[in-house]
Design a protein around this motif. Structure first.
Motif: not given
Length: 182
Positions: A38-44, A46-61
């Motif tokens: 969730d923090l990754l999705a929030d940072w992304f 804020a950083a890009t203006g784009l909304t995307a989902d994140a899960d544990a695998g995306v966070l790890r990568r």
């Protein structure tokens, strides 16, 4: 909901990704601001203006990409090489290109959760292929280690933020001068 106010001082998305680890050169104070998907999705967002989902695998990568990118920039700044990190960034970049949708301006994965890692892999690759990496800098603040592009006219920027690490350095210097006089 994230209570942390994201700061973007790197001058490039890839550097701001590296800077999601605060105080990375001081193990006693190091904080990973990407502590959850969730923090990754929030940072992304804020950083890009784009909304995307994140899960544990995306966070790890993304964390692995962040580590590799940070090590590559550090190696460059230290006049060294890091082939393992270069390979990791190349593999992430290649995977992003493999998932690209023809005709898209920015290659994004077919699933929303892959969009973040692909977007960031492309940003890291773009940063690392810049024709003049001489503007890359590491903050001079004690223990900080944040990375940034020095775009000042005379290339004299020393701190991630003059009002933060720069101010702490000036206060320390002032205190030191006062003690010497006493």
């Amino acid at each position: 909901m994230n209570s942390y106010e994201w700061r973007f001082v790197g001058g490039h998305l890839a550097l701001d990704l590296a800077n999601t680890v605060a105080w990375r050169l001081d193990p006693a104070r190091t904080v990973d601001r990407l502590g959850s998907a969730d923090l990754l999705a929030d940072w992304f967002r804020a950083a890009t203006g784009l909304t995307a989902d994140a899960d544990a695998g995306v966070l790890r990568r993304v964390r692995a990409l962040r580590t590799a990118a940070t090590r590559l920039v550090d190696a460059h700044l230290d006049g060294a090489a890091d082939r393992g990190s270069a390979r990791a960034v190349f593999d992430a970049w290649r995977a992003a290109l493999d998932r690209a949708v023809p005709g898209d301006r920015l290659p994004l994965a077919e699933t929303a959760s892959g969009a973040i890692e692909d977007h960031l892999a492309l940003a890291v690759a773009e940063l690392l292929r810049r024709p003049d990496p001489a503007a890359l800098r590491r903050c001079d603040g004690d223990g900080c280690g944040w990375l940034f592009l020095d775009t000042t006219r005379n290339h004299s920027r020393r701190w991630c933020d003059s009002a933060d690490c720069g101010n702490r350095a000036r206060v320390r210097a002032y205190t030191s001068r006062r003690r010497e006089r006493a």
